[in-house]
Every structure is written in structure tokens, then in C-alpha cells.
Design a protein around this motif. Structure first.
Motif, short mmCIF file in Angstrom:
data_model
loop_
_atom_site.label_atom_id
_atom_site.label_comp_id
_atom_site.label_asym_id
_atom_site.label_seq_id
_atom_site.Cartn_x
_atom_site.Cartn_y
_atom_site.Cartn_z
N PHE A 158 0.82 -1.21 0.00
CA PHE A 158 0.00 0.00 0.00
C PHE A 158 0.86 1.27 0.00
O PHE A 158 0.50 2.26 -0.63
CB PHE A 158 -0.91 0.05 1.23
N TYR A 159 1.96 1.25 0.72
CA TYR A 159 2.65 2.51 1.02
C TYR A 159 4.15 2.49 0.71
O TYR A 159 4.89 3.33 1.21
CB TYR A 159 2.46 2.85 2.51
N SER A 160 4.62 1.55 -0.12
CA SER A 160 6.06 1.47 -0.36
C SER A 160 6.62 2.76 -0.96
O SER A 160 7.71 3.20 -0.58
CB SER A 160 6.37 0.28 -1.29
N SER A 161 5.89 3.37 -1.89
CA SER A 161 6.40 4.61 -2.49
C SER A 161 6.56 5.69 -1.44
O SER A 161 7.56 6.43 -1.44
CB SER A 161 5.45 5.08 -3.60
N SER A 162 5.59 5.79 -0.53
CA SER A 162 5.68 6.78 0.54
C SER A 162 6.83 6.45 1.50
O SER A 162 7.54 7.35 1.96
CB SER A 162 4.36 6.85 1.31
N ILE A 163 7.03 5.15 1.79
CA ILE A 163 8.11 4.73 2.70
C ILE A 163 9.46 5.04 2.09
O ILE A 163 10.35 5.61 2.74
CB ILE A 163 7.98 3.24 3.03
N PHE A 164 9.64 4.69 0.81
CA PHE A 164 10.92 4.95 0.17
C PHE A 164 11.18 6.45 0.04
O PHE A 164 12.33 6.90 0.14
CB PHE A 164 10.97 4.27 -1.20
N ALA A 165 10.13 7.23 -0.21
CA ALA A 165 10.30 8.68 -0.28
C ALA A 165 10.73 9.26 1.06
O ALA A 165 11.49 10.24 1.12
CB ALA A 165 9.00 9.33 -0.75
N SER A 166 10.29 8.62 2.16
CA SER A 166 10.62 9.14 3.49
C SER A 166 12.09 8.96 3.85
O SER A 166 12.57 9.61 4.78
CB SER A 166 9.74 8.47 4.54
N VAL A 167 12.81 8.06 3.15
CA VAL A 167 14.22 7.86 3.48
C VAL A 167 15.14 8.60 2.51
O VAL A 167 16.36 8.40 2.54
CB VAL A 167 14.59 6.35 3.49
N GLY A 168 14.57 9.45 1.66
CA GLY A 168 15.41 10.29 0.82
C GLY A 168 15.26 10.09 -0.66
O GLY A 168 15.88 10.82 -1.45
N TYR A 169 14.45 9.13 -1.10
CA TYR A 169 14.23 8.98 -2.53
C TYR A 169 13.34 10.11 -3.06
O TYR A 169 12.43 10.58 -2.36
CB TYR A 169 13.54 7.65 -2.83
N SER A 170 13.57 10.51 -4.29
CA SER A 170 12.64 11.41 -4.97
C SER A 170 11.39 10.61 -5.34
O SER A 170 11.43 9.36 -5.33
CB SER A 170 13.28 11.98 -6.23
N PRO A 171 10.28 11.28 -5.65
CA PRO A 171 9.08 10.52 -6.04
C PRO A 171 9.33 9.54 -7.18
O PRO A 171 8.84 8.41 -7.15
CB PRO A 171 8.10 11.63 -6.45
N GLU A 187 12.25 8.12 -8.02
CA GLU A 187 13.09 7.03 -7.51
C GLU A 187 12.27 6.09 -6.64
O GLU A 187 12.48 4.86 -6.65
CB GLU A 187 14.25 7.61 -6.71
N ALA A 188 11.33 6.64 -5.86
CA ALA A 188 10.48 5.81 -5.01
C ALA A 188 9.61 4.87 -5.85
O ALA A 188 9.40 3.70 -5.50
CB ALA A 188 9.60 6.69 -4.12
N LEU A 189 9.12 5.38 -6.99
CA LEU A 189 8.32 4.53 -7.88
C LEU A 189 9.16 3.40 -8.46
O LEU A 189 8.70 2.27 -8.58
CB LEU A 189 7.72 5.38 -9.01
N TYR A 190 10.42 3.71 -8.83
CA TYR A 190 11.29 2.67 -9.37
C TYR A 190 11.66 1.64 -8.28
O TYR A 190 11.75 0.44 -8.56
CB TYR A 190 12.56 3.28 -9.96
N ALA A 191 11.87 2.09 -7.05
CA ALA A 191 12.16 1.16 -5.96
C ALA A 191 10.96 0.25 -5.71
O ALA A 191 11.11 -0.96 -5.45
CB ALA A 191 12.52 1.92 -4.69
#
Length: 627
Positions: free
Chosen positions: A395-408, A410-414
Motif C-alpha cells: 500500500f505505502y512502499s512509495s511513501s516509505i521509500f520517499a521518506s528515506v530520501g528517494y525522490s518521487p 526514484e520511489a516509484l522505481y524502488a
């Protein structure tokens, strides 16, 4: 008439379809009495028993022919007679002299090539699996949309806004569990398996499109409310439909296409998120709306599948059921064998049923010992799927990855990498689930899931520390999330729906599946609703640690309540769940655990393997020197 704990009748039994016709003399009565005595001993030893072995081969043929004549299948009387002999002892079909050379070769080929099956079987299983992609695609569509739709609807603050965003994410699972799952029985009753799947596919084609056109958060909430009803009804039917079509030897792997396509849907959803990320203000609309694609394919293709043979059997359409089963098997003798054996067991299940009404059958899931124990196991694996914490990532991986410093971006690619990991590591489980078993995979992977999720949470301690290099902040989080996902994909992920679809008797299958789908989706909704507020109150570290602890609790629940079901027919599972829970736990604690410690941890290779509490009659005969 008195019934044993398995639900079988102790003593003679009535048969409205003509089973036992011809047993009119004293010799036949004594033969049946001796058979019943052996049967009681078999149940007492917890041996999986074939009911056809209670009677002589000659009587098997007579009963099968009578069954064919009484139900409008006279042209198949000879085929069913031979099929009954094969079903009586499926490992010794070479000894059945009535078989033609072609039939014997077909049975031998099936025995040697367990993945052999006609195009229609693979088409039907594959099409149902595509329908599973809807749920995964929608999860990841909202995952990516979470980065932008709150801002579009001016609900990107804290407090009340967090609960609104959580409710939009969660509502599809709450309505799936509390509404969708419980309309399954009437929809299946009146529309059949195919008709119910078609109706839900229509719903799941329209509602993602509606989500994409929403002009307010209330409109988006309403579209997802209706979508959840369709998801709940589909989730409770498609795994049953697949399980009822699949041959016993590969049922686990074929039904597991459900989970494989859920994760493929997750991956494709992440792909769609990345593809439309640069479309500006409409990106979130495209991310949500693209989930209609797999449901559209399901809607168009479902009517080319045969109806479930067991559904047709249950509704008295016996000749149609035989035709359907033959279409799903590579040779008529194989289809007739599976269908007749299913019918024999179905008649036994009818003795167990306490009533034919919806609520009577639902009550059976809690009141009848055999079904209650199956319910324990299915409810446990469904609840464990939410307790393990996988959906906080989905549900929230993009938001979690963004919280550790990824850009939006980069968070989508992660997140795309997370989806790819799920797909890749679900594939090996297609081959492990029917060899290593459902319970074994869960017992191995849950402790590792706890460790990796806890490690991912602890890695978040440096998320806000600018003095730590960016790679050192981001790398461990992504690594441990991926390792956690690998363990999930090798165990709990494929097991939950597959296990639940197979453990309930035919008569109570819709009610049992509705109940466990309710548990699964309701708790998924609770997770989606509460996670944003949980992160605010506990931080990501605390939230990950909380779910890591739940993994250990789920592991203990699986140890207590989930019994192994690999390579047993849907009907033979009656015997698996005939063992009282206290006896089962005693065996596990006093025999299986000491063996595991000595053999696996202390490496004592000479440790004798304990006798299984459930074993096939054939294996028992071999141990006794009777085979």
C-alpha cells in the motif's frame, strides 16, 4: 443415525442415488459390516481412506453403472464402471483388466507426467489467474497515486486528512470483507461459478475507470467502495473455481497461479505507475484507472470456460458435470475417474451437512468438528497474511521509500523492484508447494520475515540523519524490504488463498471461503486505514517493529492450527481434519518438535523420523507389509 467425528455415518447408510443396489443378501451384509469395521480402525489410525475400498470391485462396477443409469448417463455406464475400479485404487490401475490399451496408456502417461492436461484446463486456470491481477494492480495503483491524489483533493495534511487518505486506501478491503465475501453464496447459487465471476469482472472493469474520473475525494471513495464489493466476491469464488477444476497432484501449483497473478498485477501496476509518472496532474487518475485491464480480459474470456464440475454436481446437474470434468482432463477415463470419486465423497459429505440453508451451512463452519478445524487453519493463514505486514509495503512502499530520501520518481522505481521481486520468487513456489507442503513453507519463512522486517525498521533510524551518506541511509532499507518480500513470496503469499480454497467440504465451501476472505480483507482494510496514523504516532521504525512482532505470533498460530494438505484430493482432506486439535498438538509437541531439534539443529542423522499423524492408506499398508 450416529455420526463419527469425521462426519461419516457409523453403520449402514441410505443412498438416494442407488449406491449399494444389489446388496440384498446376508453375505453382502456381512461383507459390508466387515468393511465398516476396517473403516473404523482406519479412522482411529488417522489414515486417509478411500470409501470405494469398503466394497468389492464387483459392487463398485454395479454401483457406478446404477449411478449412470439413474442420472441420464446411460451412454457412459461402461466408462463409469471402469472409472470406479480405477478410483478404487488409483495406484494399481494396471491391474484393472477391463481397461482398454488406450485407457491404460492414458492413465500411465498421467501418472508419469503430472503436469499433463488439455488446453481447456490450462486456459481456465490461466484466465482465472489473470482475474487475480486486478487486486494487485489496484493496490499498486493507489500506492503510486498516494504521492499525488491527496494534494489534488487538498487532503495532504495530518490528523483528519491522514484518516481520509487511509480510508480511501482501505475501503476496498473493508467492503470486500464485510459485504463482498458474504454475497458469494447467493451469487454462486443462482449464477454458477462462471456467472458470478463474470458479474464481478464487469464491476471491476467499471469501477477503476470511475476512480480515474473522480472529481472529489468523496467520489473516489464511493467508486472504491463498490470496487471492494466486487473484489470480495471475486476473491472468494475464483480460488474455489480453480481448486475444483485442478487435478489433486498439482492442485496446489495450479491454484497458486492466483497468487502469482496477484503479484504480477502488483508488478504491472508499478509498471503503469512509472509509465504515466510524467503525465502531470492526471497521473494519479491513470494509475488508478489502469486496473480495469485484467478484469476486462476476464470478463470477455470467462464464458469459454466449462462450469465447475463440482458446482454442477452440487446442483444436481450430474450429466453436465461429467461432461465438464472430461473436458478438463486429458482422457475420458481420467475425467470419469475423478468425477465419480468426487461424487462418492460428495455423498459422504451430505451426511455431514446439518442443513441446506445459508445460515445452517455457515454455522457448520463453527459447529461441525471437521469443518471447524479446517476453519481454524484457513482463518489462521488468512489472518497471518495481514499480520506479517506485507501490505504496508504493497500500500505505502512509495511513501516509505520517499521518506528515506528517494525522490518521487526514484520511489516509484524502488517500488517497481519490490513488485519484480515478488513475481520472481513466487515462481519457485509453484514447484515447492506440492512437494515441501503448505505448512512447511510457512514454518520456515515466518521467522525469517520477522528478522528482515525488524532489520528494515531499524535501518530507518538513520532516515533523517543528513550526516549519514545517502546510500547508507537508503540501501539497507531497500535490501531488507526486498529480503522480507522474498520470504513472503516463498511462503505465506502463495499459501493463504490456496490453502483456504481447498480445506472446506463441497457443501460448506462458499460459506467457509466467504468467512476467511472476510477476515483477510477486513484486516487488510484495518491495516490500510491505520498505517498513516500509526507512522505519525510510532514513526516508521515503530510500525515496522510492531509488524515484526506480529510475524512471531502468526508463526505460533500456524504451528498450532495449520495442517498439511499437500497432494491430497479435496475429498480426502476430511480425514486430515478428523484428528482432534488436542491430539494434533500433542503429536507436534511430543514427536515432530523433538525430531526437528535433533535432526535439523543438532544434526543427528540417525534420529528416526516420527510416524505422521496423517498418512495415506497406501503408505500405511507398505509399513505394515501389506502392499
Amino acid at each position: 443415525m450416529e455420526k463419527s467425528d469425521t462426519g461419516f455415518t457409523n453403520g449402514s447408510y441410505d443412498d438416494p442415488h442407488g449406491f449399494g443396489a444389489g446388496e440384498k443378501n446376508e453375505e453382502a451384509f456381512q461383507e459390508r459390516r466387515a468393511s465398516l469395521t476396517e473403516r473404523r480402525a482406519s479412522v482411529a489410525m488417522n489414515i486417509v481412506e478411500n470409501p470405494l475400498q469398503r466394497i468389492s470391485p464387483e459392487q463398485c462396477v454395479v454401483d457406478a453403472r446404477d449411478f449412470a443409469e439413474a442420472n441420464g448417463m446411460s451412454e457412459h455406464a461402461t466408462l463409469l464402471g471402469k472409472a470406479a475400479l480405477v478410483a478404487r485404487d488409483q495406484t494399481k490401475f494396471q491391474n484393472v483388466t477391463e481397461l482398454t490399451e488406450e485407457e491404460r496408456n492414458a492413465l500411465q502417461y498421467e501418472y508419469d507426467h503430472k503436469w499433463n492436461g488439455p488446453v481447456m484446463l490450462w486456459y481456465s486456470i490461466g484466465l482465472c489467474a489473470i482475474g487475480a491481477a486486478t487486486q494487485g494492480w489496484d493496490q499498486t495503483g493507489s500506492n503510486g497515486a498516494n504521492l499525488s491524489f491527496p494534494e489534488a483533493f487538498d487532503i495532504d495534511g495530518t490528523g483528519t486528512d491522514e484518516w481520509i487518505v487511509g480510508s480511501i486506501n482501505a475501503i476496498i478491503f473493508l467492503t470486500a470483507g464485510l459485504i463482498g465475501a458474504f454475497i458469494v453464496d447467493p451469487l454462486n447459487h443462482y449464477l454458477g461459478r462462471r456467472g458470478e465471476i463474470f458479474l464481478t469482472a464487469v464491476c471491476l472493469t467499471a469501477t477503476p475507470i470511475g476512480s480515474g474520473f473522480a472529481t472529489s475525494w468523496q467520489g473516489l471513495f464511493a467508486a472504491r467502495f463498490v470496487m471492494g464489493i466486487g473484489i470480495g466476491a471475486k476473491n472468494a469464488t475464483v480460488p474455489i473455481f480453480s481448486a475444483e477444476m485442478a487435478p489433486a497432484r498439482i492442485r496446489g501449483a495450479l491454484v497458486m497461479f492466483w497468487q502469482l497473478w496477484v503479484v504480477i498485477g502488483i508488478f504491472l501496476g508499478f509498471c503503469a505507475n512509472v509509465i504515466v509518472k510524467d503525465t502531470g496532474d492526471i497521473s494519479w487518475r491513470l494509475q488508478l484507472g489502469s486496473a480495469f485491464i485484467p478484469s476486462f480480459v476476464l470478463m470477455c474470456g470467462i464464458w469459454f470456460c466449462p462450469e465447475s464440475p463440482r458446482w454442477l454436481m452440487k446442483h444436481g446437474k450430474l450429466s453436465q458435470g461429467l461432461k465438464s470434468m472430461i473436458a478438463l482432463r486429458s482422457h475420458p477415463i481420467i475425467g470419469a475417474r475423478d468425477y465419480y470419486y468426487s461424487y462418492v465423497i460428495y455423498k459422504e459429505e451430505l451426511k455431514l451437512a446439518r442443513g441446506s440453508g445459508y445460515f445452517a451451512r455457515m454455522w457448520d463452519c463453527f459447529a461441525v468438528p471437521r469443518i471447524r478445524r479446517a476453519n481454524y487453519g484457513a482463518s489462521t493463514v488468512m489472518l497471518a497474511q495481514q499480520m506479517c505486514g506485507i501490505n504496508i509495503i504493497s500500500f505505502y512502499s512509495s511513501s516509505i521509500f520517499a521518506s528515506v530520501g528517494y525522490s518521487p520518481t526514484e520511489a516509484l522505481y524502488a517500488s517497481l523492484g519490490y513488485g519484480a521481486v515478488q513475481v520472481i520468487f513466487t515462481i519457485p513456489t509453484l514447484f515447492l508447494i506440492d512437494t515441501k507442503g503448505r505448512r512447511t513453507l510457512c514454518m520456515i519463512t515466518f521467522p525469517l520475515m520477522c528478522i528482515f522486517l525488524l532489520a528494515a525498521g531499524l535501518s530507518l533510524l538513520n532516515a533523517d540523519d543528513e550526516t549519514v551518506p545517502r546510500g547508507q541511509r537508503i540501501g539497507p532499507v531497500v535490501l531488507f524490504v526486498y529480503l522480507f518480500t522474498i520470504m513472503y513470496s516463498l511462503g505465506e503469499g502463495p499459501v493463504a488463498f490456496q490453502y483456504s480454497a481447498e480445506v472446506f467440504p463441497t457443501i460448506q465451501r462458499e460459506q467457509g471461503m466467504a468467512w476467511v476472505v472476510c477476515i483477510n480483507n477486513t484486516f487488510a482494510g484495518v491495516l490500510g486505514l491505520t498505517f498513516p496514523a500509526m507512522v505519525t504516532a510510532m514513526t516508521n521504525v515503530g510500525a515496522f517493529g510492531f509488524y515484526a512482532g506480529l510475524n512471531l505470533i502468526a508463526w505460533g498460530m500456524i504451528f498450532c492450527f495449520v495442517r498439511e494438505t499437500k497432494q491430497l484430493t479435496l475429498e480426502e482432506l476430511d480425514q486430515v481434519f478428523s484428528v482432534p486439535t488436542s491430539q494434533y498438538l500433542s503429536h507436534q509437541i511430543n514427536h515432530e518438535v523433538p525430531y526437528f531439534i535433533k535432526r535439523r539443529l543438532l544434526f543427528r542423522k540417525d534420529t528416526p523420523e516420527p510416524r505422521p499423524i496423517i498418512e495415506s492408506a497406501a503408505n500405511a499398508d507398505k509399513k505394515l507389509g501389506m502392499a
